[in-house]
Design a protein around this motif. Structure first.
Motif, PDB file in Angstrom:
ATOM      1  N   ASP A  19      -5.632  -6.155  -1.039  1.00  0.00           N
ATOM      2  CA  ASP A  19      -5.303  -4.754  -1.229  1.00  0.00           C
ATOM      3  C   ASP A  19      -4.316  -4.329  -0.151  1.00  0.00           C
ATOM      4  OD1 ASP A  19      -5.205  -2.077  -1.600  1.00  0.00           O
ATOM      5  OD2 ASP A  19      -7.375  -1.760  -1.593  1.00  0.00           O
ATOM      6  N   TYR A  25       0.856   6.376   3.919  1.00  0.00           N
ATOM      7  CA  TYR A  25       0.569   4.995   3.485  1.00  0.00           C
ATOM      8  C   TYR A  25       0.376   4.088   4.697  1.00  0.00           C
ATOM      9  CZ  TYR A  25       2.295   6.356  -1.146  1.00  0.00           C
ATOM     10  OH  TYR A  25       2.489   6.967  -2.343  1.00  0.00           O
ATOM     11  N   ALA A  26       1.239   4.287   5.717  1.00  0.00           N
ATOM     12  CA  ALA A  26       1.196   3.400   6.882  1.00  0.00           C
ATOM     13  C   ALA A  26      -0.109   3.555   7.647  1.00  0.00           C
ATOM     14  CB  ALA A  26       2.385   3.682   7.799  1.00  0.00           C
ATOM     15  N   LEU A  27      -0.829   4.668   7.416  1.00  0.00           N
ATOM     16  CA  LEU A  27      -2.128   4.837   8.077  1.00  0.00           C
ATOM     17  C   LEU A  27      -3.247   4.233   7.226  1.00  0.00           C
ATOM     18  CD1 LEU A  27      -1.715   8.475   9.346  1.00  0.00           C
ATOM     19  CD2 LEU A  27      -1.912   6.445  10.751  1.00  0.00           C
ATOM     20  N   GLY A  28      -2.871   3.584   6.119  1.00  0.00           N
ATOM     21  CA  GLY A  28      -3.887   2.989   5.271  1.00  0.00           C
ATOM     22  C   GLY A  28      -4.562   4.004   4.375  1.00  0.00           C
ATOM     23  N   VAL A  29      -3.812   5.010   3.950  1.00  0.00           N
ATOM     24  CA  VAL A  29      -4.377   6.016   3.057  1.00  0.00           C
ATOM     25  C   VAL A  29      -3.943   5.684   1.636  1.00  0.00           C
ATOM     26  CG1 VAL A  29      -4.450   8.469   2.529  1.00  0.00           C
ATOM     27  CG2 VAL A  29      -4.241   7.715   4.883  1.00  0.00           C
ATOM     28  N   ARG A  30      -4.903   5.794   0.695  1.00  0.00           N
ATOM     29  CA  ARG A  30      -4.583   5.466  -0.687  1.00  0.00           C
ATOM     30  C   ARG A  30      -3.668   6.499  -1.303  1.00  0.00           C
ATOM     31  NH1 ARG A  30      -6.975   1.121  -2.214  1.00  0.00           N
ATOM     32  NH2 ARG A  30      -8.645   0.474  -0.831  1.00  0.00           N
ATOM     33  N   ARG A  69       9.186  -4.156   7.120  1.00  0.00           N
ATOM     34  CA  ARG A  69       8.326  -3.431   6.185  1.00  0.00           C
ATOM     35  C   ARG A  69       7.488  -4.356   5.305  1.00  0.00           C
ATOM     36  NH1 ARG A  69       9.907   2.078   4.912  1.00  0.00           N
ATOM     37  NH2 ARG A  69       9.308   1.670   2.774  1.00  0.00           N
ATOM     38  N   ARG A 128      -2.517  -2.290   5.521  1.00  0.00           N
ATOM     39  CA  ARG A 128      -1.901  -1.198   6.291  1.00  0.00           C
ATOM     40  C   ARG A 128      -2.857  -0.606   7.316  1.00  0.00           C
ATOM     41  NH1 ARG A 128       0.220   1.114   0.909  1.00  0.00           N
ATOM     42  NH2 ARG A 128       1.757  -0.481   0.403  1.00  0.00           N
ATOM     43  N   ARG A 156       8.411   7.619 -11.936  1.00  0.00           N
ATOM     44  CA  ARG A 156       9.543   6.929 -11.339  1.00  0.00           C
ATOM     45  C   ARG A 156      10.723   6.785 -12.302  1.00  0.00           C
ATOM     46  NH1 ARG A 156       6.925   1.956  -7.893  1.00  0.00           N
ATOM     47  NH2 ARG A 156       6.394   3.153  -6.051  1.00  0.00           N
ATOM     48  N   ASN A 191       3.634  -4.964   6.752  1.00  0.00           N
ATOM     49  CA  ASN A 191       2.446  -4.187   6.359  1.00  0.00           C
ATOM     50  C   ASN A 191       2.521  -3.787   4.881  1.00  0.00           C
ATOM     51  OD1 ASN A 191       4.365  -2.191   6.578  1.00  0.00           O
ATOM     52  ND2 ASN A 191       3.015  -0.730   7.578  1.00  0.00           N
ATOM     53  N   GLU A 206       5.241   7.947   3.322  1.00  0.00           N
ATOM     54  CA  GLU A 206       5.207   6.646   3.996  1.00  0.00           C
ATOM     55  C   GLU A 206       4.323   6.697   5.230  1.00  0.00           C
ATOM     56  OE1 GLU A 206       9.106   5.062   4.609  1.00  0.00           O
ATOM     57  OE2 GLU A 206       9.120   4.351   2.538  1.00  0.00           O
ATOM     58  N   MET A 253       4.618  -2.215   3.275  1.00  0.00           N
ATOM     59  CA  MET A 253       5.220  -0.917   2.971  1.00  0.00           C
ATOM     60  C   MET A 253       6.434  -1.117   2.070  1.00  0.00           C
ATOM     61  SD  MET A 253       3.876   1.782   4.091  1.00  0.00           S
ATOM     62  CE  MET A 253       5.167   3.005   4.227  1.00  0.00           C
ATOM     63  N   GLU A 261       6.809  -2.699  -0.648  1.00  0.00           N
ATOM     64  CA  GLU A 261       6.623  -2.585  -2.096  1.00  0.00           C
ATOM     65  C   GLU A 261       6.373  -1.160  -2.553  1.00  0.00           C
ATOM     66  OE1 GLU A 261       2.238  -4.357  -2.519  1.00  0.00           O
ATOM     67  OE2 GLU A 261       3.585  -5.288  -1.104  1.00  0.00           O
ATOM     68  N   VAL A 262       6.363  -0.188  -1.622  1.00  0.00           N
ATOM     69  CA  VAL A 262       6.267   1.212  -2.026  1.00  0.00           C
ATOM     70  C   VAL A 262       7.516   1.619  -2.799  1.00  0.00           C
ATOM     71  CG1 VAL A 262       6.227   3.560  -1.113  1.00  0.00           C
ATOM     72  CG2 VAL A 262       4.724   1.840  -0.166  1.00  0.00           C
ATOM     73  N   LEU A 263       8.659   0.984  -2.463  1.00  0.00           N
ATOM     74  CA  LEU A 263       9.899   1.289  -3.171  1.00  0.00           C
ATOM     75  C   LEU A 263       9.861   0.650  -4.552  1.00  0.00           C
ATOM     76  CD1 LEU A 263      12.250   0.495  -0.182  1.00  0.00           C
ATOM     77  CD2 LEU A 263      11.515   2.744  -0.952  1.00  0.00           C
ATOM     78  N   PRO A 264      10.402   1.348  -5.556  1.00  0.00           N
ATOM     79  CA  PRO A 264      10.371   0.796  -6.915  1.00  0.00           C
ATOM     80  C   PRO A 264      11.152  -0.514  -6.994  1.00  0.00           C
ATOM     81  CG  PRO A 264      11.101   3.097  -6.926  1.00  0.00           C
ATOM     82  CD  PRO A 264      11.053   2.667  -5.510  1.00  0.00           C
ATOM     83  N   VAL A 299      -3.628  -1.568   0.940  1.00  0.00           N
ATOM     84  CA  VAL A 299      -4.184  -0.522   1.801  1.00  0.00           C
ATOM     85  C   VAL A 299      -4.946  -1.137   2.971  1.00  0.00           C
ATOM     86  CG1 VAL A 299      -5.801   1.399   1.861  1.00  0.00           C
ATOM     87  CG2 VAL A 299      -4.242   1.159  -0.060  1.00  0.00           C
TER      88      VAL A 299
END
Lengths: 259, 394
Positions: A79, B276-281, A48, A84, B189, A51, B273, A53, A55-58, A81
């Motif tokens: 960025d 996000y994995a598709l590169g969407v903000r 993870r 990804r 969060r 890409n 997820e 991903m 750092e999406v986790l807190p 994004v």
């Protein structure tokens, strides 16, 4: 298309806990690389980070360098994004968008980003992606039906089609077959073999036979114990890892003497 | 079996002891036990009620005593015929049913009373729906009560007021509530700030509605005196539909926040997820994946919160006042809401000497209010169904 991946002294953290320590790995373009190892050894965590991903986790972060064709994706100012869009991902459980039809699921990468396109372009992308995921013949007559109506294996191939629709350079797969039956697994494995003509594929698997079947190279991760960080133990050609590993831990693991 | 039967149907394999009594069902009470116990309970209860009541016979008392006797009788009968385990099981089942019926009584009673009192008036003079109270005086009602003249007046102004105030309150509350819950689920969060918001939202759900009304009145007055002026003309402006809408949003926002928050939390993280994995903000993921997936729950939560504030009386009375004419403009002048209309008609009848016509109008208005709330609930269900993610095409 298809980029090489190089990790240089990559450490991955969850808050203060170091989950993966000092990974150095060079993954060739147009190849299939499998990550194997016991649960909790950090293979998914490392996957993870490729890409961003992770750092999406807190509280999760990574230190070190991860180069995509020589460009560091952890450079400040990059960025996530953008990363990804270049590195697609397929998850353990099939996760088509439940509000969308099969067609919209394929186009999700464009539609969610607000990209406008003509119907013929969209149709072209849908057909190409579904053919690329070996799903076209099964769903071509019901593209407007919801994606959640497909079987588990079809849903997973739909997710693969969705990620190749945005034409990434790398495809990451996190145990893509662990929720599937053997027939669907075979379909996905055949697909992985075709995908490596165009993409760099990295796959995490618990199934060593699967690694032996699909991967050109295999990386073995392990942990010294609970609370310790996971480490990359050995990385070599798949045949070497399974037949003639140089590390004792790898040998114990692949021969089933482990744990 | 005869031979002709054999040709018609394939011969059944004979079950050993086919006609014999099944040992597995032995010792059970016969199926008609409950009818016998019920009949006995009714008869005995009738006797007790007649004895206790002296001359008059109380139907309610009869039914209550019969119910108690039935529950006890079933327990004893089962205990004697079968065993104590089954008897206890049956006892609890009967008690649960009794509790359910008890809970149903006030609900049905309210619906029945309102319908019985309001429906005849509404059917007789449907003009109530499109007339207001302008020009209706006490002498009209006295004429209605004493000479049987047709019922004057109506509650169009109440319908319009409720509609405009609730609409405005919804327009204010839904964006605030929706964005707050998005903050709580997607951005907060569990930090100290989001915990503080959750705490204050919970406090807000508990504030009395009259306090919300006074708050809105004070807040609007403050704004008007600060920015427009504090002459008598300006102070008069404070009482308007908008003030009432603000009061209702104070009540509505916490409900919207809490229901939407729950709905957003149950959207699987996998979908975020995947996006996000598709590169969407992130904001596009929230608006195009998370919200549509949760839309059915959000829509029904919003509709239920509207239904909840539609029946508010006190805050609207404080902030929008009470007038007899129809006012469509919530930004200028007093407005009447349906609950306020009901309250005023009952407490201050148009003709104090002849209160019946006012009471009839109030009952008819109450019926219309209940129908509106029921329709909103129905709409919530339909909306929830319409927006729900299509489950299968298999």
């Amino acid at each position: 298309m298809s980029k090489r991946i190089d990790a240089v002294d990559l450490n991955v953290y969850y808050g203060n806990f170091r989950a993966v320590e000092g990974v150095n790995i060079n993954i060739e373009p147009r190849s299939v690389t499998a990550f194997i190892g016991p649960s909790g050894c950090g293979k998914t965590t490392f996957l993870r980070t490729i890409n961003r991903m992770h750092e999406v986790l807190p509280g999760a972060r990574a230190e070190g360098r991860l180069l995509l064709d020589g460009e560091d994706i952890y450079d400040p100012g990059v960025d996530p994004v953008t990363v990804r869009t270049m590195v697609g991902m397929v998850f353990q459980r099939p996760n088509p968008f439940p509000t969308m039809s099969i067609r919209d699921n394929i186009l999700a990468g464009y539609k969610l980003n607000g990209t406008r396109m003509s119907k013929s372009t969209a149709d072209g992308i849908v057909e190409k992606s579904l053919r690329g995921a070996n799903l076209w013949n099964e769903v071509k007559d019901r593209l407007d039906k919801p994606g959640s109506g497909l079987s588990g294996g079809q849903q997973q191939r739909l997710c693969i089609a969705r990620s190749i629709a945005v034409e990434p350079d790398v495809i990451l797969m996190d145990e893509p077959c662990s929720a599937l039956d053997p027939i669907s697994t075979l379909a996905i494995e055949d697909l992985i073999n075709e995908l490596k003509d165009n993409y760099t594929v990295v796959i995490v698997t618990h199934n060593m036979q699967q690694a032996a079947r699909v991967a050109d190279k295999t990386a073995f991760f392990n942990i010294a114990g609970t609370g310790k960080p996971g480490k990359l133990i050995e990385y070599d050609d798949t045949s070497v890892i399974f037949n003639n590993p140089s590390n004792k831990q790898t040998e114990d693991y692949v021969s089933g003497r482990f744990g | 079996m005869t031979i002709s039967n054999d040709t018609a149907a394939p011969q059944r394999t004979s079950v050993p002891g086919g006609k014999k009594k099944n040992s597995l069902t032995a010792g059970q009470k016969p199926g008609w036990t409950w009818i016998a116990v019920l009949a006995g309970a009714l008869v005995v209860a009738a006797g007790i009620t007649a004895l206790l009541g002296g001359g008059s016979f109380s139907w309610v008392g009869w039914l209550v005593i019969a119910a108690v006797l039935y529950v006890l009788g079933m327990y004893l009968a089962t205990r004697v015929i079968e065993n104590s385990r089954r008897a206890t099981d049956g006892l609890w089942r009967n008690l649960v049913w009794a509790a359910f019926l008890l809970a149903l009584i006030p609900l049905i009673s309210v619906l029945w009373t309102v319908a019985a009192n309001g429906l005849p008036t509404l059917l007789e003079t449907p003009q109530l729906l499109w007339r207001d109270m302008q020009g209706v005086t006490g002498s009209d009602d006295i004429a209605t009560q004493t000479e049987g003249a047709p019922l004057a007046g109506g509650f169009l102004h109440g319908l319009v007021g409720t509609l405009m105030i609730t609409l405005l309150a919804t327009i204010i509350s839904v964006p605030i509530g929706l964005l707050t819950s998005i903050y709580l689920v997607e951005y907060g969060r569990g930090g100290w700030f989001s915990r503080a918001i959750v705490f204050f939202v919970d406090v807000m759900t508990g504030i009395p509605s009259i306090v919300a009304g006074l708050f809105a009145f004070a807040a609007v007055q403050l704004v008007i005196t600060t920015f427009i002026g504090d002459g008598p003309r300006q102070l008069q402006m404070v009482k308007m539909g908008l003030s009432a809408a603000i009061a209702l949003s104070v009540l509505m926002i916490p409900v919207v926040v809490r229901s939407t928050e729950e709905m957003l939390r149950v959207v699987p993280n996998e979908l975020r997820e995947a996006s996000y994995a598709l590169g969407v903000r992130k904001w596009r993921t929230i608006f195009k994946v998370v919200l549509p997936t949760a839309m059915s729950g959000i829509a029904s939560g919003v509709t239920l919160s509207i239904a909840r504030v539609t029946g508010e009386t006190a805050p609207i009375l404080v902030t929008a006042g009470y007038i007899a004419t129809t006012n469509w403009n919530p930004f200028d002048g007093w407005m009447t809401a349906l609950p306020v209309y009901i309250y005023r008609q009952l407490i201050n009848p148009t003709a104090p000497a002849a209160a019946d016509p006012s009471a009839e109008r109030a009952w008819a208005a109450a019926l219309v209010l209940i129908v509106i709330v029921m329709l909103l609930n129905l709409i919530a269900r339909i909306v929830a169904k319409a927006f729900a993610p299509k489950k299968t095409g298999r």
